[in-house]
Design a protein around this motif. Structure first.
Motif, short mmCIF file in Angstrom:
data_model
loop_
_atom_site.label_atom_id
_atom_site.label_comp_id
_atom_site.label_asym_id
_atom_site.label_seq_id
_atom_site.Cartn_x
_atom_site.Cartn_y
_atom_site.Cartn_z
N HIS A 1 0.86 -1.17 0.00
CA HIS A 1 0.00 0.00 0.00
C HIS A 1 0.90 1.23 0.00
O HIS A 1 1.83 1.31 0.78
CB HIS A 1 -0.86 -0.04 1.26
CG HIS A 1 -1.92 0.99 1.30
ND1 HIS A 1 -3.03 0.92 0.50
CD2 HIS A 1 -2.05 2.11 2.03
CE1 HIS A 1 -3.79 1.95 0.76
NE2 HIS A 1 -3.23 2.69 1.68
N THR B 1 10.10 -0.08 2.54
CA THR B 1 10.22 -1.43 3.09
C THR B 1 10.14 -1.44 4.60
O THR B 1 9.80 -2.44 5.19
CB THR B 1 11.55 -2.06 2.68
OG1 THR B 1 12.57 -1.11 2.89
CG2 THR B 1 11.53 -2.53 1.26
N LYS B 2 10.47 -0.31 5.22
CA LYS B 2 10.54 -0.34 6.68
C LYS B 2 9.17 -0.15 7.32
O LYS B 2 8.76 -0.94 8.14
CB LYS B 2 11.50 0.74 7.18
CG LYS B 2 12.88 0.20 7.38
CD LYS B 2 13.67 1.13 8.26
CE LYS B 2 14.92 0.46 8.78
NZ LYS B 2 15.80 1.41 9.44
N GLY B 3 8.52 0.93 6.94
CA GLY B 3 7.25 1.22 7.61
C GLY B 3 6.05 0.94 6.74
O GLY B 3 4.96 1.35 7.06
N GLY B 4 6.28 0.25 5.63
CA GLY B 4 5.19 0.07 4.67
C GLY B 4 4.14 -0.89 5.15
O GLY B 4 4.38 -1.75 5.97
N GLU B 5 2.97 -0.71 4.59
CA GLU B 5 1.87 -1.62 4.88
C GLU B 5 1.63 -2.45 3.64
O GLU B 5 1.61 -1.91 2.54
CB GLU B 5 0.60 -0.82 5.15
CG GLU B 5 0.46 -0.33 6.54
CD GLU B 5 -0.88 0.33 6.70
OE1 GLU B 5 -1.76 -0.25 7.29
OE2 GLU B 5 -1.05 1.44 6.18
N TYR B 6 1.39 -3.70 3.83
CA TYR B 6 1.18 -4.57 2.68
C TYR B 6 -0.29 -4.85 2.49
O TYR B 6 -1.01 -5.11 3.44
CB TYR B 6 1.95 -5.87 2.87
CG TYR B 6 3.44 -5.67 2.83
CD1 TYR B 6 4.11 -5.65 1.62
CD2 TYR B 6 4.16 -5.44 3.98
CE1 TYR B 6 5.47 -5.43 1.57
CE2 TYR B 6 5.52 -5.22 3.94
CZ TYR B 6 6.17 -5.22 2.74
OH TYR B 6 7.51 -4.98 2.69
N GLU B 7 -0.70 -4.80 1.23
CA GLU B 7 -2.06 -5.22 0.94
C GLU B 7 -2.10 -6.73 0.77
O GLU B 7 -3.10 -7.38 1.04
CB GLU B 7 -2.55 -4.55 -0.36
CG GLU B 7 -2.86 -3.11 -0.16
CD GLU B 7 -3.28 -2.45 -1.44
OE1 GLU B 7 -3.84 -3.13 -2.31
OE2 GLU B 7 -3.02 -1.25 -1.58
N TRP B 8 -1.00 -7.26 0.30
CA TRP B 8 -0.93 -8.71 0.13
C TRP B 8 0.53 -9.13 0.20
O TRP B 8 1.39 -8.54 -0.45
CB TRP B 8 -1.52 -9.12 -1.23
CG TRP B 8 -1.61 -10.58 -1.41
CD1 TRP B 8 -2.60 -11.40 -0.94
CD2 TRP B 8 -0.69 -11.42 -2.10
NE1 TRP B 8 -2.33 -12.68 -1.29
CE2 TRP B 8 -1.18 -12.73 -2.01
CE3 TRP B 8 0.49 -11.20 -2.79
CZ2 TRP B 8 -0.53 -13.80 -2.57
CZ3 TRP B 8 1.14 -12.27 -3.35
CH2 TRP B 8 0.63 -13.55 -3.25
N VAL B 9 0.80 -10.11 0.99
CA VAL B 9 2.14 -10.68 1.08
C VAL B 9 2.00 -12.18 0.90
O VAL B 9 1.06 -12.78 1.42
CB VAL B 9 2.79 -10.44 2.45
CG1 VAL B 9 4.27 -10.72 2.40
CG2 VAL B 9 2.52 -9.07 2.96
N LYS C 1 2.78 -15.65 1.96
CA LYS C 1 3.33 -16.30 3.15
C LYS C 1 3.30 -17.80 2.92
O LYS C 1 2.38 -18.31 2.28
CB LYS C 1 2.47 -15.99 4.37
CG LYS C 1 2.59 -14.58 4.83
CD LYS C 1 1.73 -14.38 6.06
CE LYS C 1 1.78 -12.96 6.49
NZ LYS C 1 0.81 -12.72 7.56
N GLU D 1 2.46 -20.12 4.77
CA GLU D 1 1.29 -20.83 5.30
C GLU D 1 0.10 -20.79 4.36
O GLU D 1 -0.88 -21.49 4.56
CB GLU D 1 0.91 -20.24 6.65
CG GLU D 1 0.29 -18.86 6.55
CD GLU D 1 0.44 -18.04 7.82
OE1 GLU D 1 1.51 -18.12 8.43
OE2 GLU D 1 -0.49 -17.33 8.15
#
Lengths: 354, 442
Positions: free
Chosen positions: A327, A332-340, A342, A344
């Motif tokens: 998003h 990379t440090k403080g970013g928010e991800y919409e989708w990663v 993983k 699992e």
């Protein structure tokens, strides 16, 4: 076991022996798998036999099927229904995030997202292409081809600038997206697409890169604006990635140029192809003999000349796989991800995210 | 064998949650079945519009006249009824000089519940805080009809910070104190009666390499309902810190959680466990007394978590975020109870604790089934309570063990080399002891 007996027995008994063996193998086929045999020589022999049998069966089946179709055509009946193979795509797990055309919230969301101004042609896309810090051999070659594929793309040397600084620069200069080609061991291996004022950041793994000069019978593209084909982006996430890719290209293609850029999604891999097409009129002589059989009515209507679309591949060929969708711009440090992605999430082969 | 992903979502107890998304829609999610209900979106309020993106919410959760306040991106605050979504009042930030800059959104919102008891639903008082630090308390009187304009008393405004951006604000359980913190803003605590700053935090010292991490608080929450002295804050540098006003200005305890910034924090009602959610969709619960992780909530959560809420009564935690799912978790087992797809990135989620299931009784008047369900329910409840007891015992045992081990460690350190780290540990342990003292029971 069999081998030993073969040695001890005489030549005259060999024929009987072989027949015996066959029957024994048949028994074995039902009882035990070749993987259960411990002797390697024996195992491979049995396995080869099994494989050959399978192949023959398959061929016979195909032959029977063809014959059935032919007979049906001769009798003027409906040909038997074609069977659709079961793949992991058409047995895909149910996904509630798949976009539906009657979903009004989806369109409202589309109007509100970062790409709407570009896709509504209020803004023309302007792309900044840069690289990672170290860049050589295939990297620059790939970039020069990318520049020729994407209209209004400008290559900037990376130098030693931070990516955040570059994004800031692009913001000030009214770029709409930034593409970063990441190279590892002189081979491009990742692609970062950043939507510039506020748009998302997509990180793709890049693989199977084939450059133009390595493609046989490749064409050289013209500088017309290409047409864009986006295939199979079904879920919400896929839709968003599709729109991100769409926003790289101008929305008014010049059909005169006959250039097509394709992003085809299959099993979460996005295949990039760049083609030139041409419509040629071809004589239908060869086709007619087949066409008669296909549908009797049609062959009469078809004129002697038929237009055939021919494709010529040009430009690079590569495969992308989405790793993260972030998003906002690159952080990379403080970013928010919409989708990663993983580990699992990889619990099934039949689950796809795009 | 084809592996499949059918999660054993066991369903959740009857509950009602309100979600607020990026297009300004408010969706009501309800699980109606008495047992193992599947939550569904039952209502949707508002029209999708990007300018209406919800930035902050607050709710007075009570049985009579509950109220809900929603701050939107266009700097308007709507006061709604959480039962049917009727707009009771709309406040547009007219008094502000910084309206023109779109950056100055409302990030903190709180509806005061205490003062309202005598006046019932006539009016409400709310505290709002913008990104630039303009806090204001105003009371709103509702007109008789919902269409009539609401009268606004003169708002009391003050500035919380001189520079930087406020990102989090919270009001404590007694509604006497409020905390504000953000990017470049150390956490301030303000007395809301006479509008004075009573405390502000101090950034932790440079680390062993001399690197100073800039102040950037992303979320904060008070630890206990009736105690404003202890609170937990999450930072952009993926650190969770416990502050104690009465002890010191630097964090009493701090620990790291994964690699992306902390985006959401929520406290449990027991007063010591907290729930932490971060920017890449990881969620875990921690025991804040020791800083030990109790466990992760794992269930294919792929997007940044924006909001975590603990249900006031049931053992359920809800999380929501950019992957546009509302997820409901069991507290004890940390298993996913169910996930609801909400189509838009969800900004906030709230529980309506006064939701009583009488819908299905009216809809499906089948007394036999109801009776059987009730019969089934009652043993379950018993089971749950027994489980709780077991857990409590476990927890206390663990605590003892950890204490012992710590004592051992400390003694070892005393014997051998003494360095800064050990001193830190000692101070931490001391603080822990302090923490433990106000928590009775267990």
């Amino acid at each position: 076991m069999g081998g030993k007996r073969k040695k001890s027995d005489g030549d005259e008994a060999e024929e009987a022996e072989s027949s015996m063996k066959k029957s024994r193998i048949k028994e074995k086929k039902e009882q035990l798998l070749p993987s259960m045999i411990k002797n390697k020589e024996k195992r491979s022999e049995v396995h080869a036999k099994l494989k050959r049998q399978k192949k023959l069966d398959k061929r016979a089946k195909a032959k029977a099927r063809d014959a059935a179709v032919k007979r049906a055509l001769d009798l003027g009946e409906e040909p038997p229904e074609k069977k659709v193979p079961r793949t992991i795509e058409n047995t895909r797990e149910f996904d509630e995030t798949v976009c539906r055309p009657d979903d009004e919230e989806l369109f409202a969301g589309n109007d509100a997202d970062e790409f709407s101004s570009i896709l509504n042609q209020q803004q023309t896309p302007k792309i900044l292409i840069t690289t990672c810090r170290f860049n050589s051999t295939r990297g620059p070659a790939f970039i020069s081809e990318l520049v020729s594929v994407i209209p209004n793309a400008h290559y900037f040397k990376r130098g030693t600038y931070d990516l955040k600084k570059i994004v800031e620069y692009a913001k000030n200069k009214d770029f709409t997206s930034v593409i970063v080609v990441h190279t590892n061991r002189r081979e491009p291996d990742a692609l970062l697409i950043i939507g510039v004022p506020s748009g998302p950041t997509a990180h793709f793994k890049l693989s199977k890169l084939v450059l133009r000069k390595d493609i046989k019978n490749h064409g050289t593209p013209t500088s017309h604006k290409p047409e864009l084909v986006l295939n199979n982006f079904t879920t919400r996430l896929g839709h968003r990635v599709g729109r991100l890719i769409q926003s790289l290209f101008p929305q008014d293609p010049e059909h005169k140029g006959r250039r097509v850029v394709t992003f085809h999604n299959q099993r979460d891999f996005i295949f990039f192809r760049h083609h030139r097409y041409i419509f040629e009129s071809k004589e239908v002589k060869k086709v007619e003999s087949k066409g008669k059989k296909d549908k009797d009515g049609k062959s009469e209507n078809v004129p002697e000349h038929k237009t055939v679309a021919r494709l010529q591949e040009c430009g690079p060929r590569f495969t992308l796989k989405l790793i993260t969708l972030q998003h906002g711009t690159f952080d990379t440090k403080g970013g928010e991800y919409e989708w990663v992605h993983k580990p699992e999430m990889d619990t099934s082969r039949r689950r796809f995210f795009l | 064998m084809p592996r499949t992903t059918t999660l054993e979502c066991s369903g959740c107890p009857p509950l009602r949650a309100l979600t607020f998304d990026a297009l300004g829609l408010i969706k009501v999610v309800e699980a109606r079945d008495v047992q193992r209900g599947v939550p569904q979106v039952v209502e949707r309020w508002g029209d999708p519009e990007s300018a209406k993106c919800v930035t902050a919410v607050s709710m007075i959760d009570r049985s009579s006249h509950p109220l809900l306040a929603v701050a939107r991106k266009n700097n308007r605050i709507d006061v709604l009824s959480p039962i049917n979504g009727d707009v009771q009042a709309t406040i547009s930030d007219a008094h502000d000089l910084n309206i023109i800059s779109e950056e100055n959104n409302i990030v903190g919102l709180h509806l005061f519940a205490k003062q309202n008891l005598e006046l019932a639903s006539r009016d409400c008082t709310l505290l709002s805080c913008t990104t630039k630090g303009n806090a204001s308390i105003r009371s709103v009187e509702f007109a008789d009809s919902s269409t009539g304009s609401s009268c606004i008393d003169s708002p009391k405004t003050w500035n919380v910070c001189s520079g930087g951006n406020i990102l989090c604000s919270k009001v404590d359980g007694n509604e006497n104190f409020a905390l504000f913190g953000g990017k470049g803003v150390e956490i301030n605590i303000w007395d809301l009666k006479n509008f004075t700053k009573i405390w502000n935090s101090k950034s932790p010292p440079k680390d062993s390499l001399g690197i100073f991490t800039p102040t950037w608080f992303t979320s904060a929450t008070f630890l206990m309902k009736d105690d404003h002295r202890k609170f937990v804050a999450g930072t952009n540098s993926h650190q969770v810190r416990l502050y104690d006003i009465s002890a010191q200005r630097r964090p009493v305890l701090s620990f790291d959680f994964r690699e992306t910034s902390i985006k959401a924090l929520a406290e449990d009602i027991d007063g010591y466990s907290i729930y932490v959610g971060n920017g890449s969709g990881d969620m875990a619960s921690f025991d804040i007394r020791t800083g030990k992780m109790l466990g992760c909530f794992s269930g294919k959560c792929s997007g940044s978590i924006r909001s975590i809420v603990r249900h006031p009564d049931l053992p359920v935690v809800a999380s929501s975020g950019l992957d546009s799912y509302l997820r409901l978790w069991d507290i004890k087992t940390r298993q996913l109870l169910s996930a609801v797809f909400l189509k838009q990135p969800v900004m906030h989620v709230l529980f309506d604790s006064n939701f009583i299931v009488n819908g299905p009784c009216k809809e499906q008047t089948q007394p036999e089934i109801m009776v059987s369900e009730e019969v089934e329910v009652s043993p379950l409840k018993r089971k749950k309570t027994s489980r709780n007891k077991e857990h409590m015992i476990d927890g206390s045992e663990r605590k003892k063990r950890s204490k012992q081990s710590k004592d051992r460690k400390n003694s070892e350190e005393n014997d051998g080399h003494e360095n800064i780290a050990s001193r830190d540990k000692k101070s931490k342990s001391a603080s822990k002891k302090k923490n433990k003292s106000p928590i009775p029971g267990l």
